[in-house]
Design an enzyme around this catalytic site. Structure first.
Site, short mmCIF file in Angstrom:
data_model
loop_
_atom_site.label_atom_id
_atom_site.label_comp_id
_atom_site.label_asym_id
_atom_site.label_seq_id
_atom_site.Cartn_x
_atom_site.Cartn_y
_atom_site.Cartn_z
N CYS A 15 0.92 -1.20 0.03
CA CYS A 15 -0.13 0.16 -0.02
C CYS A 15 0.81 1.18 -0.07
O CYS A 15 1.50 1.69 -1.09
CB CYS A 15 -1.24 -0.12 1.24
SG CYS A 15 -2.58 1.07 0.86
N HIS B 253 -3.75 -5.80 1.46
CA HIS B 253 -3.39 -6.19 2.75
C HIS B 253 -3.84 -7.63 2.93
O HIS B 253 -4.98 -7.94 2.52
CB HIS B 253 -3.99 -5.25 3.54
CG HIS B 253 -3.59 -3.66 3.46
ND1 HIS B 253 -2.18 -3.49 4.14
CD2 HIS B 253 -3.90 -2.66 3.16
CE1 HIS B 253 -2.33 -2.23 3.96
NE2 HIS B 253 -2.93 -1.62 3.46
#
Length: 481
Positions: free
Chosen positions: A330, A427
């Site tokens: 991310c 994630h």
């Protein structure tokens, strides 16, 4: 009729989130339909919900303890700090505004109806809702307009259980002091107390508990010993992130100033043959690390500047020259690229910032946030995994042609030409045992843990039994109304 009770703390980090999870699981074992609720949370470790929003990670764990999917009503207001004085405000799962602390203080009264709306919607069909406070009601300077502690308890007309933390010392002063400073109406809402995190024989605190009861008039629900397996459960508070020594395979994780969604580390920390070392500001990235993992960030551009200020950019380049590997997830993925373009000033002054330059990608920050629970495939091995995306911006460039994941049928991620630098927006990928094993083995490590997700449920079961053994849950349920 649905009953509810609120657990507040005599201070921050007294263990409220874990208490709610454990008590909720114990009540579910008794056959009750239970749901967790937290009016206002502050955390950059968020979870994506099944209804397309985001809530605090602790409420997602509490939902799991209740056997429920997480929904936005479980945490209607989430504050995600972006600077020392401001935060992104998430209301019922969606971005509402970015506010300075002073401005948010003025806006809280307008948010109370939304909070109560979520609470009453969540209550439908339940036997019990366990509400978690935030911080401490003893911070009476914050009482006006409060939606997190006594302000909410008053609006919803809830009884309160107050928890103290004996591990930090001064627990009698914590609890009796809270009684002393609260105005009478708030004080009278507190019906009972408990003492958390006792190390040793809890009966040794019997005289202390009697003193608290005598000075406050509150019922004593018990003294809960330290739960040694708490580290096995996903942490929400950044202060709970800690290094964990294991085997010779070392993963170095720089502690970014606005680190976010660090639950990616949990499966790795649980691996006995892996050492996860959190690198604090002021320390160099270790030269013996096999992998540098750059985690998510709530403020990518600011954390990139801080990364350079720590000298970690130099350390990272040296790590790669030694043949090391790098993974960015991310915000960490965005940092590894050539450039981050923020034309709308989402993270501050509009402009463009040079990245670390280890992936040939460019990231464009955009106002619309991506929130999605996803299914994925690791393309090299065919291993299946699931996870979630929660980010602002999109990344594109030549290295995305070497995508190493397929997420819901589309290519995801980027890889350097030599394959030693990887990045992605997904994630939770390490929660999949098969992928974790393949990935670590490719880097010269090994995975020995199977059933990581099942271990979380086993730990919740152990926590529930721990609570059942040491707290007076019958009285707890009698106090709920």
């Amino acid at each position: 009729m649905t009953k509810a009770i609120m657990i507040q703390g005599a201070g921050s980090n007294v263990g409220k989130s874990l208490l709610v999870a454990g008590i909720a699981r114990a009540c579910v074992a008794r056959g009750l339909n239970v749901a967790p609720f937290k009016p206002q949370n502050m955390s950059n470790n968020a979870a994506v919900t099944v209804d397309g929003g985001e809530i605090g990670r602790a409420q997602a764990l509490q939902a799991r303890a209740c056997g429920l999917d997480p929904v936005v009503d479980m945490n209607p207001v989430l504050l995600k700090p972006e600077t020392d004085t401001g935060a992104q405000v998430i209301v019922q799962g969606q971005r509402f505004a970015t506010m300075k602390a002073r401005d948010y203080g003025k806006a809280k009264a307008d948010l109370m109806p939304r909070v109560l709306e979520s609470f009453h919607r969540l209550k439908k069909g339940r036997d019990l809702v366990i509400v978690e406070g935030a911080g401490s009601p003893a911070e009476i300077n914050l009482r006006a307009g409060d939606i997190a502690n006594m302000g909410f308890a008053e609006a919803a007309d809830l009884p309160v259980l107050l928890a103290g933390d004996i591990d930090r010392g001064g627990v009698i002063a914590q609890l009796v002091g809270t009684h002393a400073v609260l105005p009478a109406d708030d004080r009278n809402r507190i019906k009972a107390f408990l003492v958390n995190k006792f190390r040793g024989d809890p009966t040794l605190f019997a005289d202390g508990a009697s003193e608290i009861a005598a000075r406050t008039g509150w019922h004593d629900l018990g003294t809960l010993p330290w739960f040694s397996d708490a580290w096995r459960l996903p942490a929400e508070d950044v202060m709970d992130i800690a290094s964990r020594a294991g085997g010779a395979f070392k993963i170095a994780v720089p502690r970014l100033n606005r680190i976010a969604n660090f639950d990616d580390l949990d499966p790795l920390v649980n691996e006995p043959d892996v050492t996860v070392e959190i690198i604090e500001p002021g320390r160099a990235l270790p030269g013996d690390a096999h992998l540098v993992l750059i985690p998510g960030s709530k403020s990518t551009i600011a954390d990139l500047a801080d990364f350079r200020a720590q000298g970690w950019d130099v350390d990272l380049a040296a790590h790669l020259r030694r043949g090391g590997h790098v993974l960015g997830i991310c915000g960490g993925y965005q940092m590894l690229g050539q450039e981050i373009i923020d034309q709308d000033g989402i993270e501050g002054t509009p402009g463009r910032v040079m990245g670390l330059g280890h992936l040939n990608i460019t990231t464009y920050l955009e106002p619309k946030k991506t929130l999605a629970m996803t299914q994925a495939i690791h393309l090299a091995s065919g291993k299946r995994l699931s996870g979630y995306e929660i980010h602002l911006g999109q990344s594109t460039g030549p290295d995305t042609s070497r995508a190493w994941l397929s997420v819901d049928g589309r290519p995801e991620g980027a890889a350097s030409a030599d394959g030693r630098v990887l990045g992605c927006y997904l994630h939770g990928l390490f929660s999949a045992d098969g992928f974790r094993q393949v990935y670590l083995e490719q880097l010269g490590g090994q995975a020995g843990v199977t059933g990581f997700e099942a271990r979380i449920d086993d730990t919740l079961e152990a926590l529930a039994q721990h609570v059942e053994n040491h707290l007076d849950l019958d009285r707890f349920l009698d106090l709920a109304q």
